[in-house]
Design a protein around this motif. Structure first.
Motif, PDB file in Angstrom:
ATOM      1  N   VAL A   4      99.515 -79.089-116.443  1.00  0.00           N
ATOM      2  CA  VAL A   4     100.157 -79.722-115.299  1.00  0.00           C
ATOM      3  C   VAL A   4      99.884 -81.226-115.301  1.00  0.00           C
ATOM      4  O   VAL A   4      98.902 -81.695-115.870  1.00  0.00           O
ATOM      5  CB  VAL A   4      99.653 -79.126-113.963  1.00  0.00           C
ATOM      6  N   SER A   5     100.793 -81.946-114.661  1.00  0.00           N
ATOM      7  CA  SER A   5     100.547 -83.331-114.266  1.00  0.00           C
ATOM      8  C   SER A   5     100.364 -83.317-112.757  1.00  0.00           C
ATOM      9  O   SER A   5     101.105 -82.625-112.053  1.00  0.00           O
ATOM     10  CB  SER A   5     101.710 -84.227-114.662  1.00  0.00           C
ATOM     11  N   THR A  61      98.735 -82.744-105.694  1.00  0.00           N
ATOM     12  CA  THR A  61     100.189 -82.607-105.709  1.00  0.00           C
ATOM     13  C   THR A  61     100.625 -82.421-107.150  1.00  0.00           C
ATOM     14  O   THR A  61     100.353 -83.277-108.002  1.00  0.00           O
ATOM     15  CB  THR A  61     100.863 -83.862-105.127  1.00  0.00           C
ATOM     16  N   LEU A  62     101.263 -81.298-107.424  1.00  0.00           N
ATOM     17  CA  LEU A  62     101.744 -81.053-108.781  1.00  0.00           C
ATOM     18  C   LEU A  62     103.061 -81.795-108.990  1.00  0.00           C
ATOM     19  O   LEU A  62     103.991 -81.689-108.193  1.00  0.00           O
ATOM     20  CB  LEU A  62     101.937 -79.556-109.020  1.00  0.00           C
ATOM     21  N   LEU A  63     103.124 -82.516-110.088  1.00  0.00           N
ATOM     22  CA  LEU A  63     104.315 -83.274-110.475  1.00  0.00           C
ATOM     23  C   LEU A  63     105.014 -82.543-111.615  1.00  0.00           C
ATOM     24  O   LEU A  63     104.560 -81.486-112.057  1.00  0.00           O
ATOM     25  CB  LEU A  63     103.898 -84.674-110.900  1.00  0.00           C
ATOM     26  N   ALA A  64     106.104 -83.079-112.093  1.00  0.00           N
ATOM     27  CA  ALA A  64     106.715 -82.509-113.295  1.00  0.00           C
ATOM     28  C   ALA A  64     105.705 -82.618-114.434  1.00  0.00           C
ATOM     29  O   ALA A  64     105.106 -83.685-114.625  1.00  0.00           O
ATOM     30  CB  ALA A  64     107.985 -83.267-113.654  1.00  0.00           C
ATOM     31  N   PRO A  65     105.472 -81.535-115.201  1.00  0.00           N
ATOM     32  CA  PRO A  65     104.471 -81.620-116.270  1.00  0.00           C
ATOM     33  C   PRO A  65     104.803 -82.706-117.289  1.00  0.00           C
ATOM     34  O   PRO A  65     103.913 -83.418-117.753  1.00  0.00           O
ATOM     35  CB  PRO A  65     104.505 -80.218-116.888  1.00  0.00           C
ATOM     36  N   PRO A 116     108.212 -80.118-109.164  1.00  0.00           N
ATOM     37  CA  PRO A 116     108.585 -78.800-108.640  1.00  0.00           C
ATOM     38  C   PRO A 116     108.620 -78.690-107.124  1.00  0.00           C
ATOM     39  O   PRO A 116     109.189 -77.732-106.592  1.00  0.00           O
ATOM     40  CB  PRO A 116     107.502 -77.888-109.210  1.00  0.00           C
ATOM     41  N   TYR A 117     108.021 -79.677-106.426  1.00  0.00           N
ATOM     42  CA  TYR A 117     107.998 -79.616-104.966  1.00  0.00           C
ATOM     43  C   TYR A 117     108.563 -80.886-104.333  1.00  0.00           C
ATOM     44  O   TYR A 117     108.439 -81.086-103.129  1.00  0.00           O
ATOM     45  CB  TYR A 117     106.567 -79.361-104.472  1.00  0.00           C
ATOM     46  N   PRO A 192     106.466 -75.540-112.319  1.00  0.00           N
ATOM     47  CA  PRO A 192     105.327 -76.387-111.939  1.00  0.00           C
ATOM     48  C   PRO A 192     104.367 -76.699-113.083  1.00  0.00           C
ATOM     49  O   PRO A 192     103.527 -77.573-112.958  1.00  0.00           O
ATOM     50  CB  PRO A 192     104.626 -75.555-110.858  1.00  0.00           C
ATOM     51  N   ALA A 193     104.495 -75.963-114.202  1.00  0.00           N
ATOM     52  CA  ALA A 193     103.572 -76.154-115.323  1.00  0.00           C
ATOM     53  C   ALA A 193     104.319 -76.005-116.636  1.00  0.00           C
ATOM     54  O   ALA A 193     105.409 -75.423-116.693  1.00  0.00           O
ATOM     55  CB  ALA A 193     102.432 -75.126-115.257  1.00  0.00           C
ATOM     56  N   LEU A 194     103.723 -76.551-117.680  1.00  0.00           N
ATOM     57  CA  LEU A 194     104.130 -76.221-119.048  1.00  0.00           C
ATOM     58  C   LEU A 194     103.222 -75.080-119.495  1.00  0.00           C
ATOM     59  O   LEU A 194     102.014 -75.271-119.681  1.00  0.00           O
ATOM     60  CB  LEU A 194     103.970 -77.417-119.981  1.00  0.00           C
TER      61      LEU A 194
END
Length: 315
Positions: A4-5, A61-65, A116-117, A192-194
């Motif tokens: 994740v990023s 906060t999860l960003l685009a991976p 993703p969010y 949300p993840a690679l």
């Protein structure tokens, strides 16, 4: 591993999910750079053994991976999606033989990646805004003229992929006849993840990933399908895309839309503009994939359109 990023308030970091926490690497490390260097597996072990930081998932906060992939191509792996769209557009649903000769794809906008969010504004001027349920394959190893039976060996992992589409703008693109343009230009969701290939092996059946995928709008399920129903496999998509050109680590290729995984396929009126189901500000769109996680995004108001003069008219 699930890469994740994320942002915990002090800048963007890269890490791997471990239960309810994220084990982060040193500041400045990006997933794009790890893929380019070929050090993804080694970096993952470093994150597990000696992370630079550990944060709770609830804290970040999860960003685009991949926030700016090497390139983005979107394929048409599910031909039933195309047949459904053709029927809505007044065609008989039969496909030209060209669709069975090679897997189609177009170059998407790698500068339009969203997380993703993140909220997604309606494309400027669009009254027919749509989603598309897809999976993106991310290359960990580059190649050229790949063999369709071995091309999937170049894939590092997979992520959910939402190809947001302005259908009214797409109709203009189709009329102009030179390919996808403003209809597909506003946003592409990754996340949300690679998820690395090894992590998804439990879902493999007869050589294919049998991952159940679904999409909802405001909590109501739009469609449900499986990735192993692709007519053209990722191996074939990559082999075709690599003919006579180099695919680089970090490149993303979309699976194409899971059948009935977009609103266009649900149109129930002869006039597209009369369909009342297009996305509107406030709508919440979610994609879900076994082993891949879930995205959840709110559609927001778009910006206005600055008018252009008609071609040939001098101001």
């Amino acid at each position: 591993m699930k890469w994740v990023s994320y942002d915990a308030g002090d800048g963007v970091r890269t890490g791997v999910i471990d239960g309810e926490s994220v084990r982060g690497l040193a500041a400045g490390t990006t997933l794009e750079a790890l893929l380019e260097s070929g050090n993804l597996a080694e970096a993952g072990e470093d994150a597990r053994r000696a992370p630079a930081e550990v944060r709770g998932l609830a804290e970040v906060t999860l960003l685009a991976p991949l926030r700016r992939p090497q390139s983005v191509r979107d394929g048409v792996g599910f031909l039933e999606h195309l047949r459904n769209c053709y029927r809505v557009l007044g065609r008989d649903g039969a496909l030209d033989p060209a669709w069975s000769h090679s897997p189609a794809f177009y170059f998407a906008n790698r500068d339009a990646i969203v997380g993703p969010y993140e909220d997604v504004p309606v494309a400027p001027g669009s009254a027919m805004f749509d989603l598309e349920l897809e999976v993106g394959a991310v290359l960990g190893r580059g190649g050229r003229d790949l063999h369709p039976d071995r091309a999937e060996e170049h894939i590092a992992g997979y992520t959910l992929f939402n190809d947001w589409t302005a259908r009214d703008h797409q109709l203009v693109d189709l009329a102009q006849g030179i390919g996808q343009a403003k209809g597909k230009d506003c946003a592409i969701t990754l996340g949300p993840a690679l998820v690395t290939v090894d992590e998804l092996e439990p879902y493999r059946r007869d050589g294919r990933l049998a991952i159940t995928l679904s999409a909802t709008v405001n909590g109501e399920e739009l469609t449900r399908g499986s990735l192993d129903q692709m007519d053209w496999t990722f191996g074939e998509l990559l082999a075709y895309a690599s003919r006579g050109t180099d695919l680089l680590p970090g490149a993303v290729i979309g699976s194409g839309t899971v059948p009935r995984g977009c609103l266009l396929e649900h149109v129930d009126t002869p006039a597209l503009a009369d369909f009342t189901g297009w996305l509107r500000p406030g709508d919440v769109v979610s994609l879900c994939g076994e082993g891949l996680g879930e995205t959840r995004q709110t559609v927001t108001e778009g910006t206005g359109v600055l008018p252009l003069r008609p071609a040939g008219v001098v101001r």
